[in-house]
Design a protein around this motif. Sequence first.
Motif, PDB file in Angstrom:
ATOM      1  N   ALA A 118       0.835  -1.214   0.000  1.00  0.00           N
ATOM      2  CA  ALA A 118       0.000   0.000   0.000  1.00  0.00           C
ATOM      3  C   ALA A 118       0.865   1.258   0.000  1.00  0.00           C
ATOM      4  O   ALA A 118       0.541   2.247  -0.661  1.00  0.00           O
ATOM      5  CB  ALA A 118      -0.931  -0.010   1.198  1.00  0.00           C
ATOM      6  N   LEU A 160     -11.585  11.336   5.173  1.00  0.00           N
ATOM      7  CA  LEU A 160     -11.887  10.134   4.389  1.00  0.00           C
ATOM      8  C   LEU A 160     -13.032  10.367   3.398  1.00  0.00           C
ATOM      9  O   LEU A 160     -13.032   9.811   2.310  1.00  0.00           O
ATOM     10  CB  LEU A 160     -12.235   8.963   5.312  1.00  0.00           C
ATOM     11  CG  LEU A 160     -11.116   8.497   6.259  1.00  0.00           C
ATOM     12  CD1 LEU A 160     -11.586   7.331   7.125  1.00  0.00           C
ATOM     13  CD2 LEU A 160      -9.874   8.079   5.469  1.00  0.00           C
TER      14      LEU A 160
ATOM     15  N   LEU B   8      -0.208   5.532   1.484  1.00  0.00           N
ATOM     16  CA  LEU B   8      -0.996   4.738   2.423  1.00  0.00           C
ATOM     17  C   LEU B   8      -2.310   5.455   2.766  1.00  0.00           C
ATOM     18  O   LEU B   8      -3.378   4.828   2.819  1.00  0.00           O
ATOM     19  CB  LEU B   8      -0.178   4.462   3.694  1.00  0.00           C
ATOM     20  CG  LEU B   8      -0.879   3.615   4.757  1.00  0.00           C
ATOM     21  CD1 LEU B   8      -1.370   2.288   4.192  1.00  0.00           C
ATOM     22  CD2 LEU B   8       0.062   3.347   5.940  1.00  0.00           C
ATOM     23  N   GLU B   9      -2.227   6.767   2.962  1.00  0.00           N
ATOM     24  CA  GLU B   9      -3.458   7.516   3.277  1.00  0.00           C
ATOM     25  C   GLU B   9      -4.459   7.435   2.120  1.00  0.00           C
ATOM     26  O   GLU B   9      -5.663   7.323   2.348  1.00  0.00           O
ATOM     27  CB  GLU B   9      -3.121   8.972   3.594  1.00  0.00           C
ATOM     28  CG  GLU B   9      -2.587   9.133   5.006  1.00  0.00           C
ATOM     29  CD  GLU B   9      -2.477  10.595   5.432  1.00  0.00           C
ATOM     30  OE1 GLU B   9      -1.693  10.855   6.342  1.00  0.00           O
ATOM     31  OE2 GLU B   9      -3.157  11.439   4.848  1.00  0.00           O
ATOM     32  N   GLU B  10      -3.950   7.509   0.912  1.00  0.00           N
ATOM     33  CA  GLU B  10      -4.850   7.409  -0.251  1.00  0.00           C
ATOM     34  C   GLU B  10      -5.520   6.033  -0.307  1.00  0.00           C
ATOM     35  O   GLU B  10      -6.714   5.919  -0.610  1.00  0.00           O
ATOM     36  CB  GLU B  10      -4.062   7.653  -1.554  1.00  0.00           C
ATOM     37  CG  GLU B  10      -3.732   9.108  -1.812  1.00  0.00           C
ATOM     38  CD  GLU B  10      -4.981   9.964  -1.960  1.00  0.00           C
ATOM     39  OE1 GLU B  10      -5.958   9.506  -2.574  1.00  0.00           O
ATOM     40  OE2 GLU B  10      -4.988  11.094  -1.439  1.00  0.00           O
ATOM     41  N   VAL B  11      -4.744   5.010  -0.009  1.00  0.00           N
ATOM     42  CA  VAL B  11      -5.310   3.650  -0.027  1.00  0.00           C
ATOM     43  C   VAL B  11      -6.362   3.504   1.076  1.00  0.00           C
ATOM     44  O   VAL B  11      -7.439   2.923   0.859  1.00  0.00           O
ATOM     45  CB  VAL B  11      -4.196   2.588   0.140  1.00  0.00           C
ATOM     46  CG1 VAL B  11      -4.799   1.204   0.304  1.00  0.00           C
ATOM     47  CG2 VAL B  11      -3.257   2.606  -1.053  1.00  0.00           C
ATOM     48  N   LEU B  12      -6.068   4.060   2.254  1.00  0.00           N
ATOM     49  CA  LEU B  12      -7.036   3.976   3.359  1.00  0.00           C
ATOM     50  C   LEU B  12      -8.321   4.730   3.008  1.00  0.00           C
ATOM     51  O   LEU B  12      -9.420   4.297   3.337  1.00  0.00           O
ATOM     52  CB  LEU B  12      -6.427   4.522   4.651  1.00  0.00           C
ATOM     53  CG  LEU B  12      -5.261   3.696   5.230  1.00  0.00           C
ATOM     54  CD1 LEU B  12      -4.710   4.357   6.491  1.00  0.00           C
ATOM     55  CD2 LEU B  12      -5.686   2.267   5.544  1.00  0.00           C
ATOM     56  N   ARG B  13      -8.169   5.850   2.316  1.00  0.00           N
ATOM     57  CA  ARG B  13      -9.341   6.623   1.886  1.00  0.00           C
ATOM     58  C   ARG B  13     -10.185   5.784   0.907  1.00  0.00           C
ATOM     59  O   ARG B  13     -11.411   5.731   1.013  1.00  0.00           O
ATOM     60  CB  ARG B  13      -8.880   7.929   1.227  1.00  0.00           C
ATOM     61  CG  ARG B  13      -9.972   8.969   1.099  1.00  0.00           C
ATOM     62  CD  ARG B  13      -9.429  10.308   0.659  1.00  0.00           C
ATOM     63  NE  ARG B  13      -8.686  10.964   1.711  1.00  0.00           N
ATOM     64  CZ  ARG B  13      -7.427  11.384   1.633  1.00  0.00           C
ATOM     65  NH1 ARG B  13      -6.746  11.222   0.512  1.00  0.00           N
ATOM     66  NH2 ARG B  13      -6.838  11.975   2.649  1.00  0.00           N
ATOM     67  N   ALA B  14      -9.488   5.123  -0.005  1.00  0.00           N
ATOM     68  CA  ALA B  14     -10.203   4.266  -0.971  1.00  0.00           C
ATOM     69  C   ALA B  14     -10.868   3.091  -0.265  1.00  0.00           C
ATOM     70  O   ALA B  14     -11.980   2.682  -0.629  1.00  0.00           O
ATOM     71  CB  ALA B  14      -9.222   3.760  -2.034  1.00  0.00           C
TER      72      ALA B  14
END
Lengths: 202, 95
Positions: A118, A160, B8-14
Amino acid sequence: MEGGHETTGGEDDDEIIRKIRAGDVDAFASLVERHQHRVAGVVARHIPPSFVAEVAHDAIVDAFRSLPKFRGDCEFSTWLCRIAIRRSCDFWRARKHDRDGVSLDEVSEEQQRWLDRASLASSDAERERAASQGEAVEILDRVLGQLGPEDRMIVTLLHLEGRAIREIAESLGWSEVRVKVRAMRARRALRGYVEKLLEKKI
Amino acid sequence: MSDPKNNLEEVLRAAHARRTTQELPSAFSQDVMRSVRNAGLHDDETIWLWGAAWTGTAAAVAIAVVLLGGFLESAPGSEWFGDPLGLASMSFFGS
């Protein structure tokens, strides 16, 4: 979150609300049928799946009890979703001591491998692939679990979901200034937890 | 190379965007309506009226206790049956 001026069988929300206020409690069933999935959808973004029905139930009952306070200055569905968000926040307030047991140090090997992938995902396709894996939600919930109830809600709504400050302020019943201040603090905390996760693997 | 934290933040947002709502229980709306029928409307005026009624009742009871204390203290023969509840001491009539 915003809903239209919905109608069923010629009756819009306002007409049904007038009937309820006049004493026809059963008329509320139409509003429940119409909005229950939207409420559950809002709650599901904040609450673990096993508690969604319970919190959605409480939010809708709250809305019924508070109907005399509904002034009609926004859509009923918007007002209902605000109640659902506040109920979700209450859920975490009631469990604020539970987060003491959630540690960033207890990351499994699979989660570590997922973090490797990730953190290197630089294209949209790679991000989507990483986000679709089970570890993604596990890590997300672990990071959110480090935050207090209000910070958790702010991070979810602002960072988010990308909602506007004004909308968040209305949802939580806060001033916009308070939302901005909490958002900065929550963002810093979130960033710190993400760094901590990555420090463990880099 | 892009920033790992941002990635990582972008993936968590997705990942958050992919959260799905599971089906509600089939009896969900019936359960809600059962609770609603038991709940009643949370009308501010009703709450105010109930509050006023309870306050009035409490005040009436307090006045009755004070008057009863005075009566017990001044009643003929009160020295024989006494004042087992100690109401006389709460009286404004004095001894």
